[in-house]
Design a protein around this motif. Structure first.
Motif, mmCIF file in Angstrom:
data_model
loop_
_atom_site.group_PDB
_atom_site.id
_atom_site.type_symbol
_atom_site.label_atom_id
_atom_site.label_comp_id
_atom_site.label_asym_id
_atom_site.label_seq_id
_atom_site.Cartn_x
_atom_site.Cartn_y
_atom_site.Cartn_z
ATOM 1 N N GLU A 119 0.561 -1.149 0.103
ATOM 2 C CA GLU A 119 -0.389 -0.285 0.247
ATOM 3 C C GLU A 119 0.638 1.153 0.116
ATOM 4 O OE1 GLU A 119 -3.741 0.355 1.168
ATOM 5 O OE2 GLU A 119 -3.552 -1.930 0.425
ATOM 6 N N LEU A 120 1.933 1.534 0.639
ATOM 7 C CA LEU A 120 3.236 2.557 0.483
ATOM 8 C C LEU A 120 4.276 1.572 -1.095
ATOM 9 C CD1 LEU A 120 4.253 2.181 4.244
ATOM 10 C CD2 LEU A 120 2.214 3.994 2.737
ATOM 11 N N ASN A 121 3.386 1.095 -1.460
ATOM 12 C CA ASN A 121 4.847 1.031 -2.529
ATOM 13 C C ASN A 121 6.018 0.892 -2.257
ATOM 14 O OD1 ASN A 121 3.143 1.077 -5.131
ATOM 15 N ND2 ASN A 121 2.569 3.395 -4.637
ATOM 16 N N PHE A 122 6.124 0.152 -1.119
ATOM 17 C CA PHE A 122 7.455 -0.505 -0.350
ATOM 18 C C PHE A 122 7.797 -2.337 -0.204
ATOM 19 C CE2 PHE A 122 10.087 -1.558 3.033
ATOM 20 C CZ PHE A 122 10.672 -0.323 3.391
ATOM 21 N N ASN A 123 9.072 -2.238 -1.049
ATOM 22 C CA ASN A 123 9.043 -3.694 -1.094
ATOM 23 C C ASN A 123 10.470 -4.016 -0.038
ATOM 24 O OD1 ASN A 123 10.176 -6.069 -1.848
ATOM 25 N ND2 ASN A 123 10.256 -6.213 -3.452
ATOM 26 N N PRO A 124 10.127 -4.676 1.115
ATOM 27 C CA PRO A 124 11.937 -4.345 2.745
ATOM 28 C C PRO A 124 12.694 -5.623 1.047
ATOM 29 C CG PRO A 124 9.858 -6.012 3.193
ATOM 30 C CD PRO A 124 9.110 -5.748 1.478
ATOM 31 N N LEU A 125 12.804 -5.529 0.214
ATOM 32 C CA LEU A 125 14.253 -6.268 -0.464
ATOM 33 C C LEU A 125 15.655 -5.306 0.024
ATOM 34 C CD1 LEU A 125 15.427 -8.812 -1.501
ATOM 35 C CD2 LEU A 125 14.743 -7.441 -4.087
ATOM 36 N N ASN A 126 16.448 -5.691 -0.037
ATOM 37 C CA ASN A 126 17.960 -4.780 0.171
ATOM 38 C C ASN A 126 17.517 -3.486 0.451
ATOM 39 O OD1 ASN A 126 18.988 -6.637 -1.257
ATOM 40 N ND2 ASN A 126 18.624 -5.153 -2.707
ATOM 41 N N LYS A 127 16.414 -3.474 2.226
ATOM 42 C CA LYS A 127 16.262 -2.109 2.194
ATOM 43 C C LYS A 127 17.289 -2.293 4.172
ATOM 44 C CE LYS A 127 13.873 -0.221 -1.183
ATOM 45 N NZ LYS A 127 13.754 -1.023 -1.749
ATOM 46 N N LYS A 128 17.123 -0.541 4.629
ATOM 47 C CA LYS A 128 17.338 -0.609 6.347
ATOM 48 C C LYS A 128 16.110 -0.085 6.395
ATOM 49 C CE LYS A 128 20.655 1.745 8.899
ATOM 50 N NZ LYS A 128 21.352 2.667 8.773
ATOM 51 N N ILE A 129 16.290 -1.457 7.687
ATOM 52 C CA ILE A 129 14.500 -0.970 8.551
ATOM 53 C C ILE A 129 15.047 -0.947 9.987
ATOM 54 C CG2 ILE A 129 11.560 -1.742 9.109
ATOM 55 C CD1 ILE A 129 12.363 -3.687 6.110
ATOM 56 N N GLY A 130 14.160 0.376 10.963
ATOM 57 C CA GLY A 130 14.310 0.132 11.982
ATOM 58 C C GLY A 130 12.619 -0.302 12.319
ATOM 59 N N LEU A 131 13.059 -1.315 13.448
ATOM 60 C CA LEU A 131 11.860 -1.550 13.726
ATOM 61 C C LEU A 131 12.035 -1.104 16.096
ATOM 62 C CD1 LEU A 131 9.541 -3.571 13.925
ATOM 63 C CD2 LEU A 131 11.158 -5.705 14.108
ATOM 64 N N LEU A 132 10.208 -0.729 16.050
ATOM 65 C CA LEU A 132 10.237 0.098 17.320
ATOM 66 C C LEU A 132 9.598 -1.919 18.999
ATOM 67 C CD1 LEU A 132 9.839 3.571 17.111
ATOM 68 C CD2 LEU A 132 11.752 2.449 17.496
ATOM 69 N N GLY A 133 9.996 -2.249 19.168
ATOM 70 C CA GLY A 133 9.562 -3.191 20.267
ATOM 71 C C GLY A 133 10.128 -4.720 19.496
ATOM 72 N N ALA A 134 9.704 -5.462 20.599
ATOM 73 C CA ALA A 134 9.880 -6.730 20.842
ATOM 74 C C ALA A 134 9.537 -7.751 21.321
ATOM 75 C CB ALA A 134 11.955 -6.709 21.269
ATOM 76 N N GLY A 135 8.260 -7.249 21.072
ATOM 77 C CA GLY A 135 7.109 -8.590 21.751
ATOM 78 C C GLY A 135 6.873 -9.562 20.527
ATOM 79 N N GLY A 136 5.368 -9.995 20.864
ATOM 80 C CA GLY A 136 5.017 -10.506 19.977
ATOM 81 C C GLY A 136 4.784 -10.612 18.976
ATOM 82 N N SER A 137 4.144 -9.550 18.461
ATOM 83 C CA SER A 137 3.560 -9.062 17.313
ATOM 84 C C SER A 137 4.916 -8.866 16.465
ATOM 85 C CB SER A 137 3.170 -7.453 17.251
ATOM 86 O OG SER A 137 1.799 -7.504 18.218
ATOM 87 N N SER A 138 5.854 -7.997 17.051
ATOM 88 C CA SER A 138 7.515 -7.723 16.289
ATOM 89 C C SER A 138 8.056 -9.153 16.278
ATOM 90 C CB SER A 138 8.475 -7.316 17.531
ATOM 91 O OG SER A 138 7.528 -6.206 18.362
ATOM 92 N N ARG A 139 8.574 -10.314 16.376
ATOM 93 C CA ARG A 139 8.063 -11.263 16.215
ATOM 94 C C ARG A 139 8.244 -11.848 14.924
ATOM 95 N NH1 ARG A 139 11.188 -14.544 19.974
ATOM 96 N NH2 ARG A 139 10.921 -16.478 18.712
ATOM 97 N N ALA A 140 6.970 -11.263 14.385
ATOM 98 C CA ALA A 140 6.230 -11.746 13.577
ATOM 99 C C ALA A 140 6.922 -10.946 12.090
ATOM 100 C CB ALA A 140 4.662 -11.757 13.613
ATOM 101 N N LEU A 141 6.889 -9.721 12.779
ATOM 102 C CA LEU A 141 7.107 -9.174 11.180
ATOM 103 C C LEU A 141 8.413 -8.283 11.176
ATOM 104 C CD1 LEU A 141 5.745 -4.782 12.605
ATOM 105 C CD2 LEU A 141 4.394 -7.042 11.622
ATOM 106 N N LEU A 142 9.594 -9.204 12.224
ATOM 107 C CA LEU A 142 10.775 -9.561 11.791
ATOM 108 C C LEU A 142 11.194 -10.249 11.335
ATOM 109 C CD1 LEU A 142 13.817 -8.825 12.266
ATOM 110 C CD2 LEU A 142 13.180 -9.894 15.075
ATOM 111 N N ALA A 143 10.133 -11.539 11.214
ATOM 112 C CA ALA A 143 10.347 -12.910 10.085
ATOM 113 C C ALA A 143 9.740 -11.857 8.730
ATOM 114 C CB ALA A 143 9.166 -14.169 10.966
ATOM 115 N N GLY A 144 8.512 -11.507 8.721
ATOM 116 C CA GLY A 144 7.972 -10.999 7.263
ATOM 117 C C GLY A 144 9.330 -9.833 6.663
ATOM 118 N N LEU A 145 9.706 -9.347 7.186
ATOM 119 C CA LEU A 145 11.044 -8.503 6.607
ATOM 120 C C LEU A 145 12.313 -8.955 6.169
ATOM 121 C CD1 LEU A 145 10.357 -5.280 9.482
ATOM 122 C CD2 LEU A 145 9.877 -5.501 7.211
#
Ligand code: ATR
Length: 281
Positions: A119-145
């Protein structure tokens, strides 16, 4: 809406505690109705100590599939017959299908999140990403990214032992990706292609962990909170002209993924989205 429930009607549902406020029943029932699938989706309130009996009940009743939400996403795993490897890495299952009596679990938050980034026209491939949080949801996002090929992921969490643990665990799973637990200062001063808030900060109060007006460039910003629909972080991003997205899209796409996992039909995204918008706006 299909009027009649009969012996052929398939039952799907969600188990959680509490589960009363879940948006999933409305979203999935609208999807079944739109595609004229003879099925219904119901919420089941299952207390933490009743998970084993609940799964036995699901088997006995022949329920066709279900979502899993807080607090059962991890504990449900031991009662299933099969768990997708990526869901095992994340340590959480949010969707289960009943395939001829075998309960198969997966985690659609992972793909749902990555799909929402389109929806943001964003593809994580080769990107530098900052993730705030390390809870349950964060783990799924981290795996996805990580799965989608991000080159570097900086994780920042109030309790640093938790982000450190994620760094160690996920660096082993994804050895080619730089995954680092960092202090907030590092997130502030880094140029990032994407910043994601996966903490609950901004949900109950108008708070932010990062002031976008004072930090280095962030090209895209996502907050997985969807209620309120615009957190202070997203308001700042909007005012600065930074493309941004709230958590409603992730909720939608994890639902689409679950629907497709159960039915093998393309999910009627527009209808599901319309229902979700009605609930939060
Ligand atoms: P979920 O399953 O929704 O991710 P969780 O596992 O309880 O829920 O994680 C909540 C996240 O929000 C954690 O990263 C938590 O940080 P801690 O690990 O330090 O608890 C973060 N969080 C919650 N309230 C916070 C606050 N006031 N400031 C900073 N981080 C906060």
């Amino acid at each position: 809406m299909i009027e009649k429930i009969n012996g052929n009607t398939k039952i799907y549902g969600i188990i959680g505690y509490p589960v009363k406020h879940s948006f999933s029943p409305i979203m999935h029932n609208a999807a079944f109705s739109e595609l004229k699938v003879d099925a219904r989706y119901v919420p089941f309130c299952v207390k933490p100590d009743k998970i084993s009996q609940a799964i036995e009940g699901i088997r006995a009743l022949g329920i066709s599939g279900f979502n899993v939400t807080i607090p059962h996403k991890s504990s449900v795993m031991e009662y299933l017959d099969e768990v997708a490897p990526i869901a095992r890495k994340v340590g959480a299952v949010n969707t289960v299908k009943n395939l001829n009596g075998r309960l198969i679990g997966t985690n659609t938050d992972i793909l749902g999140f990555v799909r929402s980034l389109k929806e943001l026209n964003f593809n994580p491939l080769n990107k530098k990403i900052g993730l705030l949080g390390a809870g349950g949801s964060s783990r799924a996002l981290l795996a996805g990214l990580a799965n989608a090929g991000a080159s570097e992921i900086l994780i920042c969490n109030r309790t640093m032992e938790r982000s450190k643990k994620l760094e160690l665990e996920f660096s082993r799973f994804f050895p080619k990706i730089k995954i680092k637990s960092v202090p907030l200062k590092k997130i502030n001063e880094s140029h990032l292609d994407l910043l994601v808030n996966s903490t609950s900060v901004g949900m109950l109060d108008d708070e932010i962990l990062i002031d976008l007006n004072l930090c280095s460039k962030k090209k895209h910003v996502v907050d997985i909170i969807y209620n309120p629909s615009q957190t202070k972080l997203l308001r700042q991003a909007e005012n600065l002209g930074i493309p941004n997205l709230n958590g409603l899209s992730m909720l939608l796409y994890q639902g689409c993924e679950a629907f497709e996992f159960w039915t093998n039909l393309p999910a009627p995204k527009q209808i599901m989205q319309k229902q979700l918008f009605k609930l939060v706006n």
